[in-house]
Design an enzyme around this catalytic site. Structure first.
Site, mmCIF file in Angstrom:
data_model
loop_
_atom_site.group_PDB
_atom_site.id
_atom_site.type_symbol
_atom_site.label_atom_id
_atom_site.label_comp_id
_atom_site.label_asym_id
_atom_site.label_seq_id
_atom_site.Cartn_x
_atom_site.Cartn_y
_atom_site.Cartn_z
ATOM 1 N NE ARG A 8 16.104 57.047 54.601
ATOM 2 C CZ ARG A 8 16.948 56.371 54.125
ATOM 3 N NH1 ARG A 8 18.141 56.886 53.505
ATOM 4 N NH2 ARG A 8 17.009 55.049 54.173
ATOM 5 N NE ARG A 10 21.546 65.146 53.461
ATOM 6 C CZ ARG A 10 22.579 64.134 53.350
ATOM 7 N NH1 ARG A 10 23.790 64.157 53.746
ATOM 8 N NH2 ARG A 10 22.239 62.978 52.434
ATOM 9 C CG ASP A 68 10.864 59.907 66.443
ATOM 10 O OD1 ASP A 68 10.938 59.831 65.314
ATOM 11 O OD2 ASP A 68 9.954 59.854 67.007
ATOM 12 C CB SER A 69 13.434 64.859 68.279
ATOM 13 O OG SER A 69 13.992 65.126 66.681
ATOM 14 C CE1 TYR A 153 6.152 72.744 64.077
ATOM 15 C CE2 TYR A 153 7.625 70.932 64.355
ATOM 16 C CZ TYR A 153 6.400 71.398 63.717
ATOM 17 O OH TYR A 153 5.633 70.673 62.967
ATOM 18 C CG ASP A 154 15.613 75.264 65.826
ATOM 19 O OD1 ASP A 154 15.337 74.700 66.858
ATOM 20 O OD2 ASP A 154 16.515 74.776 65.158
ATOM 21 C CG HIS A 179 15.397 68.779 72.151
ATOM 22 N ND1 HIS A 179 15.810 69.980 71.584
ATOM 23 C CD2 HIS A 179 14.989 68.245 70.963
ATOM 24 C CE1 HIS A 179 15.662 70.002 70.270
ATOM 25 N NE2 HIS A 179 15.188 69.094 69.832
ATOM 26 N NE ARG A 180 18.672 66.078 67.309
ATOM 27 C CZ ARG A 180 17.818 67.103 67.170
ATOM 28 N NH1 ARG A 180 17.950 68.326 67.174
ATOM 29 N NH2 ARG A 180 16.409 66.764 66.850
HETATM 30 P P1 ITT Z 1 14.466 61.075 60.493
HETATM 31 O O1 ITT Z 1 13.145 60.315 60.819
HETATM 32 O O2 ITT Z 1 14.997 60.496 59.326
HETATM 33 O O3 ITT Z 1 15.485 61.238 61.683
HETATM 34 P P2 ITT Z 1 12.663 63.300 60.780
HETATM 35 O O4 ITT Z 1 12.991 64.922 60.350
HETATM 36 O O5 ITT Z 1 11.419 62.655 59.928
HETATM 37 O O6 ITT Z 1 14.103 62.519 60.418
HETATM 38 P P3 ITT Z 1 11.378 63.015 63.167
HETATM 39 O O7 ITT Z 1 10.551 61.862 62.862
HETATM 40 O O8 ITT Z 1 12.354 62.554 64.703
HETATM 41 O O9 ITT Z 1 12.815 63.292 62.129
HETATM 42 O O10 ITT Z 1 10.926 64.421 63.218
HETATM 43 C C1 ITT Z 1 11.270 65.266 64.046
HETATM 44 C C2 ITT Z 1 10.703 66.804 63.712
HETATM 45 O O11 ITT Z 1 10.820 67.452 64.816
HETATM 46 C C3 ITT Z 1 11.695 67.448 62.915
HETATM 47 O O12 ITT Z 1 11.452 67.318 61.374
HETATM 48 C C4 ITT Z 1 11.306 69.074 63.416
HETATM 49 O O13 ITT Z 1 10.138 69.174 62.659
HETATM 50 C C5 ITT Z 1 11.032 68.775 64.772
HETATM 51 N N1 ITT Z 1 12.405 68.966 65.793
HETATM 52 C C6 ITT Z 1 13.043 67.950 66.130
HETATM 53 N N2 ITT Z 1 14.067 68.387 66.830
HETATM 54 C C7 ITT Z 1 14.110 69.919 66.556
HETATM 55 C C8 ITT Z 1 14.816 70.852 66.841
HETATM 56 O O14 ITT Z 1 15.920 70.845 67.626
HETATM 57 N N3 ITT Z 1 14.737 72.280 66.243
HETATM 58 C C9 ITT Z 1 13.357 72.292 65.783
HETATM 59 N N4 ITT Z 1 12.674 71.508 65.214
HETATM 60 C C10 ITT Z 1 13.027 69.954 65.731
#
Ligand code: ITT
Length: 197
Positions: A8, A10, A68-69, A153-154, A179-180
């Site tokens: 979810r 965007r 999940d990241s 956190y970019d 990483h993505r």
């Molecule tokens: P979904 O679970 O619906 O996918 P979410 O935002 O809750 O959305 P996560 O639980 O995986 O997703 O949390 C990921 C968080 O980690 C995200 O909200 C950022 O704060 C951080 N994050 C992950 N990838 C990032 C990126 O490429 N750049 C900056 N912050 C990132």
């Protein structure tokens, strides 16, 4: 093949779509379906990624891809890690999360600000089979936020070998080292080998 992006967020959707545009897939999102929210209560990126993709695949009857990241900071023992999205509390914002992170790292010299972004992508096919793909991007946490591109956190992440943050980069430059992107490349290789034989 139809595939549903099980997120979810965007900004993730934007990045995933951009990086998957070269695949011959019909990419759908949760806007196209009425699926329930998934509780992210596993204790690993992989566990949460599988949970999200499995729930969406079951709800839609289609293959689903989740992401999940999060950010792991060495000096904080790996935090915020799986709690990255809600580090400063439920319904937190990127700004509040960054503020909390910088406060927790106050006075830490630059050499001790090592961190990594981790991304675990889960693919759940319509027959229920599961594959996961994990990758990282290493870097350092800034003393002050810089830039307004990207998300999360970019603005405080300097990828290794660069003196600008992810948020100061053009989207395609961030993609080239994120990483993505690295996790997606593994997914793409698997798809090419397994599905497009
Ligand atoms: P979904 O679970 O619906 O996918 P979410 O935002 O809750 O959305 P996560 O639980 O995986 O997703 O949390 C990921 C968080 O980690 C995200 O909200 C950022 O704060 C951080 N994050 C992950 N990838 C990032 C990126 O490429 N750049 C900056 N912050 C990132």
């Amino acid at each position: 093949m139809k595939i549903v992006l099980a997120t979810r967020n965007r900004k993730k959707i934007e990045e995933l779509r951009r990086m998957m545009s070269d695949l011959s897939l019909d990419i759908l999102t949760l806007d196209d379906f009425d699926c329930p929210e998934v509780m992210e209560d596993e204790d690993t990126f992989e566990g949460n990624a599988i949970k999200k993709a499995a729930a969406v695949s079951e709800c839609t009857g289609l293959a689903a891809v989740s992401d999940d990241s999060g950010l792991e900071v060495r000096a904080l023992g790996g935090l915020p890690g799986i709690y990255s999205a809600r580090y400063a509390g439920d319904n937190s914002s990127d700004e509040k999360n960054i503020k909390k992170l910088l406060a927790a790292m106050d006075k830490l010299p630059y050499e001790e600000r090592g961190a990594r972004f981790v991304c675990c992508i889960a693919l759940v096919l319509a027959d229920g089979s599961i594959k996961t793909f994990e990758a990282e991007a290493r870097g350092k946490i800034a003393i002050t936020p810089k830039g307004d591109s990207g998300f999360g956190y970019d603005p405080v992440f300097y990828p290794e070998g660069h003196d600008i943050t992810f948020a100061q980069m053009a989207p395609e430059l961030k993609d080239s080292m994120s990483h993505r992107r690295a996790a997606l490349e593994k997914l793409k290789m698997w798809l090419q080998k397994s599905l497009y034989k």
